[in-house]
Design a protein around this motif. Structure first.
Motif, PDB file in Angstrom:
ATOM      1  N   GLU A   1       3.695 -17.386  -8.268  1.00 45.25           N
ATOM      2  CA  GLU A   1       4.385 -17.794  -7.048  1.00 45.25           C
ATOM      3  C   GLU A   1       5.719 -18.470  -7.379  1.00 45.25           C
ATOM      4  OE1 GLU A   1       3.434 -17.076  -3.878  1.00 45.25           O
ATOM      5  OE2 GLU A   1       1.953 -15.850  -4.934  1.00 45.25           O
TER       6      GLU A   1
ATOM      7  N   LYS B   1       8.260 -15.858  -8.193  1.00 44.25           N
ATOM      8  CA  LYS B   1       8.791 -15.233  -6.979  1.00 44.25           C
ATOM      9  C   LYS B   1       9.946 -16.065  -6.415  1.00 44.25           C
ATOM     10  CE  LYS B   1       4.525 -13.046  -5.242  1.00 44.25           C
ATOM     11  NZ  LYS B   1       3.538 -13.069  -4.138  1.00 44.25           N
TER      12      LYS B   1
ATOM     13  N   ARG C   1      13.950 -14.910  -6.195  1.00 46.80           N
ATOM     14  CA  ARG C   1      14.694 -14.863  -4.933  1.00 46.80           C
ATOM     15  C   ARG C   1      15.861 -15.841  -4.918  1.00 46.80           C
ATOM     16  NH1 ARG C   1      17.684 -14.059  -2.184  1.00 46.80           N
ATOM     17  NH2 ARG C   1      17.813 -13.354  -0.010  1.00 46.80           N
TER      18      ARG C   1
END
Length: 636
Positions: free
Chosen positions: A136, A139, A143
């Motif tokens: 997580e 991620k 981004r």
């Protein structure tokens, strides 16, 4: 490392936001946020100009989607054409793509770690393995990198803005709904920005709960210091409300940190027109500057005091003061006014009234009085009246008489710097004595902290009431014409008491003013400060947002209606939120929530649980009252 007793600004790096520098040796900057739709160019420009005209140095606008983000270009261009150069900050939630666009047209972009990549909160219990948790985080990094590159190319600053009300489920399930979780939510993002050598960053950690807000920022500063980070901080109390309560609550939270030298830019969030926030913010920063270059306070920190995880100082109760009792309020009244109630019937009454050397002929029922020790002694010797509910107060010079008078509670006025040998021995011998901590020092907080730490080091457990004296009158003339003398008193007292309450040192508050401000206002300010510090609930509390372009109903009219309908419900906490960004999250700190769900639609919450969806706005207040009454009847 914070010096608890001597004021100095925290050393930070400098963040460049357009032509505005934040942090370093720059003054604390003040800002506000528009409440207009960011699609409305003319309306947004007009409101931004009012904020700037009031003294705002930065203006934030909500950007729900790409269309609003792109319109920042037009708003920015019109402001510059009108001669207004204050930088703009885009406020982004739930959509990282919008942040990419906003970075092209605003000098600063605020992103919220709780909803930048993480999905919307469900408040469900989820378990993450270490590997899943690391995935997580990857991620988030994947981004963030494109966004960081856009900001570098366009010289756009970033505010990493964590809100207690919008922590992600991932953080909540790993760290709980705690200050530690709030801090880690921020640090995850900070580590990524540092990894990619982007340093034009400002950080904010906010909550509608002043205790959570202050503790979280303290923890964040310590964690950043540990990791060699020194970014400037933006301070604010979210959903502070409106009017006097909103101002006092903001001053308690923001002031508790500013008084310790923490904070580089502030926003006072009020449910009012945004330009009304600026004079309050400017007064807070002015008052804190008055602490600078004060006489050194040569104090020592108690070894068992934990600044990052404070708990209430252990005391032995003297009557209803100290121990497990809520902090008391002491008021000063002349004898002719002491027997009558100057407060409105629905308002809380002071626990003790100080009448100097003269009691009123008739005592108010169930009211406790404080009398100068010599007058008390004369009364005791005369036997003319019973002394029930009357208690003596002693100056330092009157200490030899403490053991001669019989009373369940006695008061002793002390200042830091008084030779300690005699008063420490006296306090250890007389646990019934309450210390009244006075100060005339330029740095009230440091001086009053110093006395309590002196008591803690000596192992003295007598309760401490903080006495704060001010001088404000309607005839006062100063540069803050937008802030009335009563508001000045309220803001100053809230700032001075903020950290003392957060440190767990407060067993009572004695607020005095040498001027023509109504005594009722002085007394009720003391109660409001204790409530803002979450130490004593005496009335209904409203956690209401200031509104922005995301607000989905008439916020101010609704607040007025809810306040009128619930004003007598002492201790009840009602959240009034314009939209869902922080709404459900802040419901953890409210008993009930009234949250915008769509245009002219409202959802009602009990804590964080939505119990009614999409109620027409014109019916929603009645539904809220019915929900509260049904729950109250169910408890009977």
């Amino acid at each position: 490392m914070i010096d608890l007793f001597n004021f100095q600004r925290r050393k930070t790096s400098v963040t460049h936001v357009g032509a505005l520098d934040i942090g370093g040796d720059n003054p604390v900057r003040v800002q506000s946020m528009t409440t207009t739709s960011t699609d409305d160019t003319a309306g947004s420009v007009a409101q931004a100009e009012r904020i700037i005209d009031a003294g705002g140095e930065l203006v934030r606008l909500t950007t729900q989607g790409k269309r609003e983000a792109e319109n920042l270009k037009n708003i920015n261009a019109q402001l510059r054409a009108d001669g207004y150069m204050a930088p703009l900050c885009a406020d982004v939630h739930f959509n990282a793509n919008v942040a990419d666009v906003a970075a092209l047209y605003a000098e600063k972009v605020r992103i919220n770690p709780g909803n930048y990549v993480d999905p919307a909160r469900t408040f469900k219990k989820l378990e993450y393995t270490d590997e899943e948790y690391a995935q997580e985080l990857q991620k988030i990094e994947d981004r963030l990198v494109p966004f960081i590159n856009i900001c570098k190319e366009n010289h756009t600053a970033v505010r990493i803005g964590v809100n207690h009300g919008s922590l992600s489920d991932r953080i909540r399930n790993r760290y709980g709904d705690t200050p530690e979780g709030i801090v880690e939510s921020c640090m995850e993002f900070l580590r990524i920005f540092r990894k990619y050598q982007f340093n034009d960053i400002v950080i904010s950690i906010k909550s509608s709960n002043t205790v959570v807000m202050v503790q979280s920022v303290r923890l964040l500063v310590a964690e950043m210091d540990k990791e060699g980070m020194h970014y400037p901080l933006h301070l604010g109390v979210t959903e502070a409300g409106e009017g006097e309560d909103g101002r006092i609550k903001s001053a308690v939270g923001i002031g508790a940190l500013l008084a310790d030298g923490i904070g580089d830019t502030i926003r006072v969030s009020l449910s009012e027109e945004p330009e009304c926030e600026i004079p309050v913010a400017k007064y807070l920063t002015w008052y804190i500057r008055s602490h600078e270059k004060h006489l050194l306070i040569p104090a020592e920190q108690a070894p068992d005091f934990d600044y990052l995880h404070p708990k209430r100082r252990e005391t032995v109760a003297a009557g209803n003061i100290g121990g497990d009792n809520v902090p008391v309020v002491i008021a000063t009244r002349k004898a002719e006014h002491a027997a009558v109630d100057v407060s409105s019937p629905e308002l809380p009454k002071p626990d003790y009234i100080y009448v100097q050397g003269e009691l009123p002929e008739k005592l108010a029922k169930n009211q406790k009085y404080i009398l100068d020790y010599d007058a008390y002694m004369e009364l005791a010797n005369s036997g003319k009246r019973a002394l029930d509910g009357i208690y003596p107060i002693f100056p330092v010079t009157g200490m030899p008489f403490i053991s001669l008078l019989k009373a369940d509670v006695k008061f002793l006025v002390l200042k830091y710097g008084t030779p300690s040998e005699e008063f420490l021995a006296c306090l250890k011998t007389h646990p019934e004595v309450v210390v009244v901590c006075m100060t005339s020092h330029q740095n009230r907080l440091g001086d009053q902290r110093a006395l309590v730490h002196q008591l803690m080091i000596a192992g003295v457990k007598n309760p401490v009431v903080f006495a704060q004296m001010y001088q404000h009158s309607s005839s006062d003339t100063n540069t803050f014409k937008a802030i009335s003398p009563k508001e000045q008193l309220q803001l100053e007292a809230a700032i001075d008491m903020g950290a003392l309450m957060m440190d767990g040192l407060t067993d009572g508050l004695w607020l005095m003013n040498n001027g023509d401000i109504a005594q009722e206002d002085v007394e009720q300010t003391a109660f409001a400060i204790l409530q803002a510090g979450r130490l004593r609930m005496v009335k209904t509390e409203y956690i209401s947002c200031p509104g922005c372009g995301r607000t989905l109903y008439d916020l101010r009219t609704t607040i007025a209606r809810i306040k009128e309908a619930t004003k007598g419900m002492t201790g009840l906490k009602v959240g009034i939120m314009g939209c869902i960004v922080n709404g459900p999250g802040e419901m953890a700190d409210a008993d009930y929530g009234y949250v915008g769900a769509g245009p002219n639609k409202v959802s009602l919450y009990r804590k964080q649980v939505c119990v009614e969806h999409n109620i027409p706005e014109e019916e929603a207040v009645e539904h809220l009252l019915a929900l509260i009454k049904a729950d109250q009847q169910g408890k009977q």
